[in-house]
Design an enzyme around this catalytic site. Sequence first.
Site, short mmCIF file in Angstrom:
data_model
loop_
_atom_site.label_atom_id
_atom_site.label_comp_id
_atom_site.label_asym_id
_atom_site.label_seq_id
_atom_site.Cartn_x
_atom_site.Cartn_y
_atom_site.Cartn_z
N LYS B 77 0.84 -1.20 0.00
CA LYS B 77 0.00 0.00 0.00
C LYS B 77 0.88 1.25 0.00
O LYS B 77 1.92 1.28 0.66
CB LYS B 77 -0.91 -0.04 1.25
N SER B 155 -10.04 2.12 2.56
CA SER B 155 -9.06 2.82 1.76
C SER B 155 -8.07 1.90 1.06
O SER B 155 -7.45 2.32 0.09
CB SER B 155 -8.29 3.82 2.63
N SER B 179 -10.58 -0.01 6.85
CA SER B 179 -9.90 0.11 5.54
C SER B 179 -9.20 -1.15 5.05
O SER B 179 -8.76 -1.19 3.90
CB SER B 179 -8.87 1.24 5.59
#
Lengths: 95, 492
Positions: B77, B155, B179
């Site tokens: 990420k 997210s 998320s």
Amino acid sequence: MSIDIDTARKVAHLARIRVPEEHLPELAQELSNILTFMEQLNEVDVEGVEPMTSVTPMRLKRRVDEVTDGGYQDKILKNAPDAREGFFAVPKVVE
Amino acid sequence: MSLNKLTIAAARDALRSGDVTSVELTEACLSEIEGAGALNAFVHKTPEIALEQAKAADTRIKTGDAPAMCGIPLGIKDLFATKGVATQAASNILSGFKPEYESTVTQNLWDAGAVMLGKLSMDEFAMGSSNETACYGPVVNPWKVDERQLTPGGSSGGSAAAVAADLCLAATGTDTGGSIRQPAAFTGIVGIKPTYGRVSRWGVVAFASSLDQAGPMTKSVRDAAIMLGTMCSHDPKDSTSADIPVPDFEAALTGDIRGKKIGIPKEYRLDGMPAEIGKLWDDGIAMLKDAGAEIVDISLPHTKYALPAYYVVAPAEASSNLARYDGVRYGHRAKLAAGEGIVDMYEKTRAEGFGPEVQRRVMIGTYVLSAGFYDAYYNRARKVRALIKRDFEQVFAQGIDAILTPATPSSAFGLGEMADADPVAMYLNDVFTVTVNLAGLPGISVPCGLDSKGLPLGLQLIGRPWEEGDLLNHAHVLEQAAGFAAKPEKWW
């Protein structure tokens, strides 16, 4: 609690985010809606409840106050938008 | 089977037996990534680093004592600082930023021999539930059942899409209010948020420090157990990192939950919840019961107040954390006109660099922390947070081992469908997950079925603090019973 345009302008300035004057009414409305949502919290009886400071009951560790890291000015400045002579450069701060 | 479709566990075994090399695995993933531009998941690709790491892993595996993650190709990420590789939290304000240091989590993975394929898109600063706030444009869910493009959730949407589309064997995610778990549910994969303090936050771009926690996003519960074990460590550089041993999570997967008590919280049965979500939940309850667990109705009375408490606490912390983006030390700096001073520089830089949702949350945080409102909003929210945590403590004190809930209130929705909605409507995506962050507990999302449209749905299991092994074992049993094996049909 509703936020008026003056409050929205003040909050934007406190947050150091430039918001054009014509966008302030919309911003005030959005912030008001979110705050209305938060106002549900007023229904909760919080008498005698301590505000949470740490989610896990742990004592923060302590260590001797000594320098353990550093000495790489070049790395610190590597990503600066404007670095000169070993310093971060910014517009004039003091008249 | 194509090598990129392997699980971590299968790849580990094939690497150790010499049936496959890490270079072969890595090349298979790199070639899938090249062909998956339409998903927009990988936003900074690092094929040179990947192949170099893969070669080193192959050498290490030959010596015979390589850790489980050795040679496994991963996506990272964009929130994790990776030395010399673009790290911008999907924000224009960190445009061009290449850290001079490595996050503890990624360092742990590289030390174990894992391979970095590149950086994955996400909502800007991890603020969002649809990956539409990324400066790179939205990520597209590999699941597609009609002409619409769907969100992979957020997210960690890039991570979820990449794992679901088999662009990598697994990915890192972070979870502040859901998320990891919400995008995992939207894409039919597994995602676990460990207990707060289990994983170091050092080098992870901060959103809300009292809530943020990293975790793995994987194709199976076993993979989550393997990868989580490598990500965890006690880290002196994170003062909230727990100084307790990391158990062998994979060894906890016994498949035996006989006699365990599973709590079913009545407050999670929301008015207006789609019937399919309710049915999935009932099916999950039946599966755990069949496996020999005892089902217990429980109450978590402050559940309703979790979202409003979260949307005070998280923006408050974000407004402090994001104060560092001022155009001085890294990232974007606005061009100034003649005569403009340093305050103009701050205000223009932040207006240009932050997207609308980040600006909104920073301003909300600024407001709730400002003089005169601190007690009314911030302190009250922290008190409600203490009550939410107490709710969980009370049910665990009753002997509950794990809690079963839906992971999300719906399946994946269409990109752009929420564009005109009130921001609060988007926040409702976190309704089942956010309590777990507020209470600092471990939570896992397990894919359990498809809805009538053919889109994946997940259930969430919540565990006792520090009992990730036990939680993963419950998830393993649920996974086996649900037998979810559907994959998105390749259209990209």
